[in-house]
Enzyme design. Structure first.
Site, short mmCIF file in Angstrom:
data_model
loop_
_atom_site.label_atom_id
_atom_site.label_comp_id
_atom_site.label_asym_id
_atom_site.label_seq_id
_atom_site.Cartn_x
_atom_site.Cartn_y
_atom_site.Cartn_z
N GLY A 254 -6.78 0.08 8.43
CA GLY A 254 -5.73 -0.51 9.44
C GLY A 254 -6.55 -2.12 8.80
NE ARG A 255 -7.00 -5.67 4.04
CZ ARG A 255 -6.15 -5.89 2.97
NH1 ARG A 255 -5.06 -5.91 2.78
NH2 ARG A 255 -6.41 -5.18 1.80
NE ARG B 203 -16.08 16.20 17.71
CZ ARG B 203 -16.28 14.68 18.37
NH1 ARG B 203 -17.19 15.65 19.53
NH2 ARG B 203 -15.20 14.24 18.73
CG ASP C 284 -1.84 -0.04 7.98
OD1 ASP C 284 -1.93 -1.79 7.39
OD2 ASP C 284 -2.80 0.66 7.99
CB THR D 8 2.27 0.37 5.80
OG1 THR D 8 1.30 0.24 6.40
CG2 THR D 8 3.66 0.21 7.33
CG ASP E 67 5.14 -6.67 9.19
OD1 ASP E 67 4.38 -6.90 9.47
OD2 ASP E 67 6.04 -6.32 8.67
CG ASP F 188 1.28 -3.03 10.06
OD1 ASP F 188 0.33 -3.39 9.70
OD2 ASP F 188 2.05 -2.16 9.83
N GLY G 238 0.96 -1.40 -0.01
CA GLY G 238 -0.02 -0.03 0.16
C GLY G 238 0.65 1.30 -0.17
NE ARG H 208 -1.25 -5.14 -0.68
CZ ARG H 208 -2.08 -3.76 -0.73
NH1 ARG H 208 -2.51 -3.41 -1.22
NH2 ARG H 208 -1.71 -3.01 0.73
O1 F6P Z 1 -2.14 -1.46 4.67
C1 F6P Z 1 -1.84 0.02 4.44
C2 F6P Z 1 -3.14 -0.36 4.12
O2 F6P Z 1 -3.92 0.97 3.33
C3 F6P Z 1 -4.77 -1.30 5.03
O3 F6P Z 1 -4.77 -0.28 5.93
C4 F6P Z 1 -5.36 -0.83 3.72
O4 F6P Z 1 -6.39 -2.44 4.51
C5 F6P Z 1 -4.83 -1.80 2.67
O5 F6P Z 1 -3.61 -1.10 3.18
C6 F6P Z 1 -5.59 -1.85 1.82
O6 F6P Z 1 -5.11 -2.31 0.85
P1 F6P Z 1 -5.59 -1.86 -1.25
O7 F6P Z 1 -4.57 -0.59 -1.39
O8 F6P Z 1 -4.94 -2.94 -1.91
O9 F6P Z 1 -7.16 -1.78 -1.07
#
Ligand code: F6P
Length: 328
Positions: free
Chosen positions: A174-175, A158, A131, A129, A107, A133, A15, A76
């Site tokens: 944040g999958r 809001r 995330d 990333t 990762d 993470d 991503g 990917r």
């Molecule tokens: O890993 C980063 C991220 O943005 C995640 O938060 C999200 O779930 C995922 O990539 C979405 O992936 P894609 O861009 O392949 O839909």
């Protein structure tokens, strides 16, 4: 300073994240400093398999430090996780005389780097990333920009939720990681935050918090949900509707969080990491991940980095209380 390393290639994978361009630019400029030729690999590890490699020059990296996305594109790559794909990638490295690779991503990117390193190709990973993470580092490129994008959107939400005295359920990215949701939830004073790392007692973690806020005079509520938590925002909204008779409005922030001009933090962190990665290759290091801890740059073994697990934002009770102050 003349280096034994003559040619370094850089790629972005997984991503995309705001700040990746700043890291690419820094890799190029560090290569120039060390008298090293810098190549761009386009479309992540797929690009290495398909020999999508081009020499970079100063025009390629001019005026990109402030641009989101990645000039090298990203993808990917399932093929890269196969023996055949890796051998094609090694052949590309030999064809172009690549002495080392800087791989910017998450990762998944580092798992690819680890696979390639087993063929003797030095790779240095840079954590990129939104995330945040990646356990080995306190920070990943893109997180600050994504968090501020989400915060700006939720602050706008809001306004209207307050005007109509409504409940808003907002889903952030944040999958599998709740770091972004937790951080954003605190920053916007959410009524409740749901993350995939924590088991959820819906009545305790959502319904009671809304009731509490209502009893304290609030008539609008902000629920922040990580996309990997509680089956997502629509299910959370339905449960609130069923339990309280409210009519929540759902907002999925989605890929907006992945774009935008990187913040100063992301630009500076990315620049520092890009330089650090090239210096590591010049110093003969291989199969390392650049990390930042308490503001200091360091590098750790890729395999060690991939084996680490990250706990969520260390939430003490005061912080947790502050986060839900709108409901107390
Ligand atoms: O890993 C980063 C991220 O943005 C995640 O938060 C999200 O779930 C995922 O990539 C979405 O992936 P894609 O861009 O392949 O839909």
């Amino acid at each position: 300073m003349i280096s034994a390393v003559k040619r370094i290639a850089v790629l972005t994978s997984g991503g995309d994240a705001p700040g990746m361009n700043a890291a690419v630019r820094a890799v190029y400029r560090a290569c120039v400093t060390f008298g090293i030729e810098c190549l761009g690999i386009y479309r992540g590890w797929n690009g290495l398999i398909n020999s999508e490699v081009k020499r970079l020059d100063r025009h390629d990296v001019s005026h990109i430090i402030n641009r989101g996305g990645t000039i090298l594109y990203s993808a990917r790559s399932k093929e890269f996780m196969t023996e055949e794909g890796q051998q094609k990638a090694v052949a590309t490295c030999k064809l172009f005389g690549i002495d080392g690779i800087v791989a910017i991503g998450g990762d998944g990117t580092f798992r690819g780097a680890l696979a390639l390193s087993k063929y003797g190709i030095p790779v240095i990973g840079i954590p990129g990333t939104i995330d945040n993470d990646i356990s080995s580092t306190g920070y990943t490129i893109g997180f600050d920009t994504a968090a501020n994008t989400a915060i700006e959107c939720i602050d706008k939400l809001r306004d209207t939720m307050q005007s109509h005295e409504r409940c808003s359920v907002v889903e952030v990215m944040g999958r599998n990681a709740g770091y972004l949701a937790m951080y954003v939830g605190i920053a916007v004073g959410a009524t409740a935050v749901l993350v995939p790392e924590e088991s959820i007692d819906f009545d305790r973690d959502v319904i009671e918090k809304i009731r509490n806020a209502r009893l304290n005079g609030f008539t609008h509520y902000m629920i922040v949900v990580a996309e990997g938590a509680a089956n997502g925002a629509y299910e959370v909204a339905q449960k609130i509707r069923d339990s309280l008779g409210l009519d929540p409005r759902v907002t999925i922030l989605g890929h907006i969080q992945r774009g935008g001009s990187p913040t100063a933090r992301d630009r500076v962190t990315a620049t520092r990491m890009g330089y650090y990665a090239v210096k590591a290759l010049v110093d003969g290091k291989s199969n390392r991940v650049v990390c930042v801890r308490s503001g200091d740059m360091m590098d750790i073994d890729i395999e060690e980095a991939l084996g680490m697990t990250k706990t969520l934002y260390p939430l003490d009770s005061e912080t947790l209380h502050a986060m839900t102050c709108s409901s107390t």
